[in-house]
Design a protein around this motif. Structure first.
Motif, PDB file in Angstrom:
ATOM      1  N   PHE A 180     -45.103  36.228 -38.628  1.00  0.00           N
ATOM      2  CA  PHE A 180     -44.516  35.096 -39.092  1.00  0.00           C
ATOM      3  C   PHE A 180     -44.807  33.466 -37.603  1.00  0.00           C
ATOM      4  CE2 PHE A 180     -43.149  38.215 -41.020  1.00  0.00           C
ATOM      5  CZ  PHE A 180     -41.806  37.612 -42.239  1.00  0.00           C
ATOM      6  N   GLY A 215     -46.658  29.019 -41.481  1.00  0.00           N
ATOM      7  CA  GLY A 215     -45.550  28.387 -41.931  1.00  0.00           C
ATOM      8  C   GLY A 215     -46.286  26.903 -42.089  1.00  0.00           C
ATOM      9  N   HIS A 217     -42.025  27.773 -41.971  1.00  0.00           N
ATOM     10  CA  HIS A 217     -40.859  28.551 -42.096  1.00  0.00           C
ATOM     11  C   HIS A 217     -39.428  27.557 -42.596  1.00  0.00           C
ATOM     12  CE1 HIS A 217     -43.131  31.825 -43.120  1.00  0.00           C
ATOM     13  NE2 HIS A 217     -44.196  31.662 -41.570  1.00  0.00           N
ATOM     14  N   ARG A 221     -36.937  31.342 -46.650  1.00  0.00           N
ATOM     15  CA  ARG A 221     -38.474  31.378 -47.113  1.00  0.00           C
ATOM     16  C   ARG A 221     -38.914  32.704 -45.887  1.00  0.00           C
ATOM     17  NH1 ARG A 221     -44.243  30.303 -44.915  1.00  0.00           N
ATOM     18  NH2 ARG A 221     -45.731  31.680 -46.065  1.00  0.00           N
ATOM     19  N   VAL A 222     -37.844  33.154 -44.673  1.00  0.00           N
ATOM     20  CA  VAL A 222     -38.186  33.776 -43.874  1.00  0.00           C
ATOM     21  C   VAL A 222     -37.766  34.824 -44.223  1.00  0.00           C
ATOM     22  CG1 VAL A 222     -37.045  35.252 -41.447  1.00  0.00           C
ATOM     23  CG2 VAL A 222     -38.388  32.574 -41.959  1.00  0.00           C
ATOM     24  N   ILE A 246     -38.301  30.432 -35.840  1.00  0.00           N
ATOM     25  CA  ILE A 246     -38.510  30.996 -36.291  1.00  0.00           C
ATOM     26  C   ILE A 246     -37.256  32.147 -36.424  1.00  0.00           C
ATOM     27  CG2 ILE A 246     -40.761  33.109 -37.161  1.00  0.00           C
ATOM     28  CD1 ILE A 246     -42.594  30.347 -37.227  1.00  0.00           C
TER      29      ILE A 246
END
Length: 327
Positions: A180, A215, A217, A221-222, A246
Motif C-alpha cells: 500500500f 494512493g 489513501h 479506502r484502506v 497508511i
C-alpha cells in the motif's frame, strides 16, 4: 524610539545605544530608558535593523508537506536546533502536497528575505526559485529531489528500505505480500514501490499488480482494500505499508480482525512499540534528515561553493513483532 526617548528624557541615539547594548550610557539613564521601553511596549524591528546594516534577516524558511505529521515535526525540530546554534530562527509552512501552495509559500519567504530555504517539494517545477538561487540564496531540497533545478538534496534510501521489508517478510515464509503506497506521482511513493518490486525479485516472491494499491489513501479506502486483498481463495498473508499515515489507517482497519496479516510499515511513529503486537517498521532518522539539510544550508551560507550534493541517508528494519507473523 522617538516615543521612548521623549518619555525617558534622552536622545534617540541614547535609546539606540541601550537597545543595542552598546557602551557609553550611564546606568541610571539606561534604567530610565528600559523603564520607558517596558511602559510603551517597544520592540526592535530586527528585520529592518539587519537590512539597514546589509546583513541577514536571521531567518530560514522551511516548507513541509504537513507540519502536523509527526515525521515532519521531528525534521523541523532538528532544523531549529541547528539554526539556533547559528543565531537563526525558523519560519515554517505546509504545502498540503499542493505545488501551487508550495510556490506561494516559497515566494512569500523569499519576499521576507529569509537567508535560505529548506523545501520538501510538492511538485516537479522549481524554476521559479532560479532567480533567488542565482542571487545567492541557498536552497536545500529534503526527502524528495527538485524537479527541474539542480540543487542540494538530502534523501533517505527508499528503495533499499522497502526491499529490506519484503526480504524480511519472505524470510518468515510469506509469498503473497501486498503493498500500500502513497500517490505514485510523489517521489518517495514511486521509489518505495520500486523497492517493493526489487525486494520481490531478490526474494523470489511473485510481484502482482493485484497486490499493489497506490494512493492517496483514506481510512475508508484502506479498510475496503484490505477486505479485498485479505479475503478470497488466495489472500495476501503480509502487507508492506508505504508510510506512517497508511500504517495507522491499516491498524484501525485491522483492529477487529481475529487474524491479522504480517505488517511492516515504512516510517516509525509514536507508540508503535507499545501496540499489541508492536509494529515492525523500516526506520529512518527524521532528525538526521533535518540536521543534514540544515548543516548543508549553513555550509552554503558560510561560502561553500562546491557543486550541488545529493546525500542519501540509510534506513534500518526494526523487527518488533507485527512483521514476524508466520503465514
Amino acid at each position: 524610539m522617538s516615543d521612548v526617548a521623549r518619555l525617558a528624557g534622552v536622545s534617540i541615539k541614547t535609546v539606540s545605544r541601550v537597545v543595542n547594548d552598546e557602551p557609553g550610557v550611564h546606568p541610571a539613564t539606561a534604567e530610565r530608558v528600559l523603564a520607558a521601553i517596558e511602559r510603551l511596549g517597544f520592540r526592535r524591528n530586527l528585520s529592518a535593523r539587519n537590512l539597514r546594516r546589509g546583513s541577514s534577516t536571521g531567518t530560514l524558511g522551511v516548507i513541509l508537506e504537513d507540519v502536523g505529521n509527526p515525521f515532519y515535526s521531528v525534521l523541523t525540530r532538528a532544523v531549529e536546533e541547528v539554526a539556533r546554534t547559528q543565531g537563526r530562527q525558523v519560519l515554517t509552512g505546509s504545502s498540503d502536497e499542493d505545488p501551487g501552495r508550495e510556490r506561494e509559500l516559497a515566494l512569500e519567504f523569499c519576499a521576507r528575505r529569509v537567508d535560505g530555504l529548506i523545501v520538501v517539494p510538492a511538485g516537479m517545477q522549481h524554476g521559479y526559485l532560479v532567480p533567488e538561487m542565482q542571487a545567492g540564496m541557498p536552497v536545500v531540497f529534503v526527502d524528495r529531489p527538485a524537479g527541474d533545478v539542480v540543487a542540494d538534496t538530502v534523501l533517505v534510501d527508499n528503495i533499499g528500505g522497502t526491499a529490506d521489508a519484503v526480504k524480511h517478510l519472505a524470510a518468515q515464509g510469506h509469498q503473497r505480500i501486498a503493498f500500500f503506497g502513497d500517490a505514485p506521482d510523489i517521489f518517495t511513493a514511486s521509489e518505495r514501490l520500486r523497492g517493493f518490486r526489487e525486494g520481490c525479485a531478490r526474494s523470489g516472491v511473485r510481484y502482482g499488480e493485484d497486490l499493489v494499491f497506490m494512493g492517496p489513501h483514506t481510512e475508508t479506502r484502506v479498510a475496503a482494500l484490505l477486505d479485498r486483498v485479505l479475503g478470497g481463495p488466495d489472500p495476501a498473508t503480509a502487507v508492506v505499508s508505504g508510510n506512517n499515515r497508511i500504517t495507522v489507517h491499516m491498524l484501525r482497519a485491522l483492529y477487529h480482525r481475529p487474524a491479522r496479516p504480517a505488517l511492516v510499515g515504512f516510517d516509525d511513529f509514536e507508540l508503535a512499540d507499545l501496540l499489541n503486537p508492536p509494529i515492525s517498521v523500516v526506520q529512518h532518522d527524521a532528525a538526521m534528515l533535518g540536521r543534514a539539510a540544515a548543516e548543508l544550508l549553513f555550509a552554503r551560507l558560510e561560502g561553500d561553493s562546491s557543486p550541488p550534493r545529493r546525500v542519501v541517508l540509510p534506513t534500518r528494519l526494526v523487527a518488533r513483532g507485527s512483521g514476524e507473523v508466520s503465514p
